[in-house]
Design a protein around this motif. Structure first.
Motif, PDB file in Angstrom:
ATOM      1  N   ALA A  24      24.473   5.313 -10.953  1.00  0.00           N
ATOM      2  CA  ALA A  24      25.337   4.355 -10.257  1.00  0.00           C
ATOM      3  C   ALA A  24      26.594   5.039  -9.720  1.00  0.00           C
ATOM      4  N   TRP A  25      27.141   5.943 -10.502  1.00  0.00           N
ATOM      5  CA  TRP A  25      28.324   6.707 -10.092  1.00  0.00           C
ATOM      6  C   TRP A  25      28.027   7.574  -8.880  1.00  0.00           C
ATOM      7  N   MET A  26      26.856   8.189  -8.858  1.00  0.00           N
ATOM      8  CA  MET A  26      26.480   9.077  -7.765  1.00  0.00           C
ATOM      9  C   MET A  26      26.318   8.343  -6.437  1.00  0.00           C
ATOM     10  N   THR A  27      26.041   7.067  -6.484  1.00  0.00           N
ATOM     11  CA  THR A  27      25.837   6.315  -5.255  1.00  0.00           C
ATOM     12  C   THR A  27      27.133   5.740  -4.705  1.00  0.00           C
ATOM     13  N   ASP A  28      28.256   5.986  -5.388  1.00  0.00           N
ATOM     14  CA  ASP A  28      29.553   5.501  -4.926  1.00  0.00           C
ATOM     15  C   ASP A  28      30.518   6.674  -4.907  1.00  0.00           C
ATOM     16  N   ARG A  29      31.817   6.413  -4.754  1.00  0.00           N
ATOM     17  CA  ARG A  29      32.787   7.496  -4.736  1.00  0.00           C
ATOM     18  C   ARG A  29      32.809   8.225  -6.079  1.00  0.00           C
ATOM     19  N   ILE A  30      32.911   9.541  -5.993  1.00  0.00           N
ATOM     20  CA  ILE A  30      32.898  10.352  -7.209  1.00  0.00           C
ATOM     21  C   ILE A  30      34.328  10.520  -7.697  1.00  0.00           C
ATOM     22  N   ARG A  31      34.754   9.594  -8.530  1.00  0.00           N
ATOM     23  CA  ARG A  31      36.104   9.642  -9.086  1.00  0.00           C
ATOM     24  C   ARG A  31      36.095  10.267 -10.476  1.00  0.00           C
ATOM     25  N   LYS A  32      37.156  11.011 -10.756  1.00  0.00           N
ATOM     26  CA  LYS A  32      37.373  11.558 -12.093  1.00  0.00           C
ATOM     27  C   LYS A  32      38.805  11.262 -12.504  1.00  0.00           C
ATOM     28  N   VAL A  33      38.978  10.992 -13.788  1.00  0.00           N
ATOM     29  CA  VAL A  33      40.309  10.780 -14.359  1.00  0.00           C
ATOM     30  C   VAL A  33      40.474  11.792 -15.484  1.00  0.00           C
ATOM     31  N   VAL A  34      41.550  12.578 -15.409  1.00  0.00           N
ATOM     32  CA  VAL A  34      41.808  13.609 -16.415  1.00  0.00           C
ATOM     33  C   VAL A  34      42.906  13.131 -17.346  1.00  0.00           C
ATOM     34  N   PRO A  57      22.068  11.502  -4.032  1.00  0.00           N
ATOM     35  CA  PRO A  57      22.882  10.470  -3.373  1.00  0.00           C
ATOM     36  C   PRO A  57      24.295  10.953  -3.042  1.00  0.00           C
ATOM     37  N   MET A  58      24.862  11.812  -3.886  1.00  0.00           N
ATOM     38  CA  MET A  58      26.204  12.307  -3.646  1.00  0.00           C
ATOM     39  C   MET A  58      26.256  13.191  -2.403  1.00  0.00           C
ATOM     40  N   VAL A  59      25.199  13.955  -2.163  1.00  0.00           N
ATOM     41  CA  VAL A  59      25.165  14.828  -0.992  1.00  0.00           C
ATOM     42  C   VAL A  59      25.275  14.004   0.286  1.00  0.00           C
ATOM     43  N   GLU A  60      24.542  12.913   0.359  1.00  0.00           N
ATOM     44  CA  GLU A  60      24.593  12.072   1.556  1.00  0.00           C
ATOM     45  C   GLU A  60      25.983  11.500   1.773  1.00  0.00           C
ATOM     46  N   ARG A  61      26.627  11.063   0.709  1.00  0.00           N
ATOM     47  CA  ARG A  61      27.985  10.530   0.830  1.00  0.00           C
ATOM     48  C   ARG A  61      28.961  11.635   1.209  1.00  0.00           C
TER      49      ARG A  61
END
Length: 246
Positions: free
Chosen positions: A81-91, A13-17
């Motif tokens: 669920a994360w993969m189907t939306d924006r891939i956000r990370k918080v460090v 799903p992430m590839v398509e986005r």
């Protein structure tokens, strides 16, 4: 090759986005999910910048290849669920007792040289455990005491290189998130044999700051996988922050 099958299924799903993002399309978010990365930063003995970036890039894919992220695993639903939306990370950063508490939460820790980074399963930002939400986000800035020596390391055929752009300035925390995105995308776009060899080696990566001449050549390469930032922090929207190559 169970790790390959697992990664391929999770990352599809992430590839398509990503393809839509690279084409300039922006989609509205629904529920905001993010993956938390925590780097151990002790006052007396902080990690080196490049070690922290390398550990972050590895930790992200190590977590995705973990059996708990596979279908039927305890982390799968949130990862999917994360993969189907924006891939956000918080460090975030932690030291002392706060690091030990963070290590007690579900996740994976990767150690590279002087650095320890723990990656956690993604979750709704509104449901973040207080043990993580209280950890500091802003101002994670580290240095490389032996930067010249690091730049001379040469990758081999199973070690991809994550090239940081010379056209934008990023803190260590921002750069950790960006190389984490890059390692995910690299896994998503790699063929099965290469991905299998990478997984068998436990996902080594080489992180380098590209020179302007190197970057000018890299952006023309069709096999370079690009991270294009949404511009929420530190850089302008649409900035290519990292290019990943084999």
């Amino acid at each position: 090759m169970p790790a390959v099958d697992q990664l391929t299924a999770l990352l599809e799903p992430m590839v398509e986005r990503h393809k839509r993002l690279m084409a300039g399309e922006i989609e509205p978010e629904t529920d905001v999910r993010a993956q938390q990365l925590v780097v151990r930063v002790e006052k007396a003995d902080p990690p080196a910048h490049t070690d922290a970036l390398t550990a972050a890039a590895r930790a992200v894919v190590v977590l995705l290849a973990d059996p708990r992220s596979a279908e039927g695993g305890e982390w799968h639903d949130e990862v999917h669920a994360w993969m189907t939306d924006r891939i956000r990370k918080v460090v975030r950063r932690a030291r002392g007792i706060h690091w030990r508490v963070a290590e007690g939460l579900p996740g994976v820790t990767v150690r590279v040289g002087t650095a320890q980074v723990r990656a956690f399963p993604p979750s709704l930002v509104t449901e973040l455990p207080k043990e993580l939400s209280r950890l500091q986000v802003a101002g994670i800035e580290l240095t490389d005491p032996d930067a010249a020596d690091r730049d001379n390391r040469i990758p081999n055929v199973t070690t991809p290189t994550l090239w940081l752009t010379p056209e934008a300035t990023m803190t260590t925390g921002k750069a950790m998130a960006q190389v984490g995105h890059a390692s995910m995308l690299l896994a998503a776009y790699s063929d099965r044999d290469r991905l299998a060899a990478w997984a068998d080696a436990d996902f080594p990566v080489l992180v380098r700051a590209a020179t302007k001449p190197e970057w000018a050549e890299l952006v023309t390469r069709k096999d370079a996988v690009a991270v294009r930032d949404a511009g929420f922090t530190e850089v302008e929207p649409g900035t290519i922050t990292v290019l990943a190559t084999w």
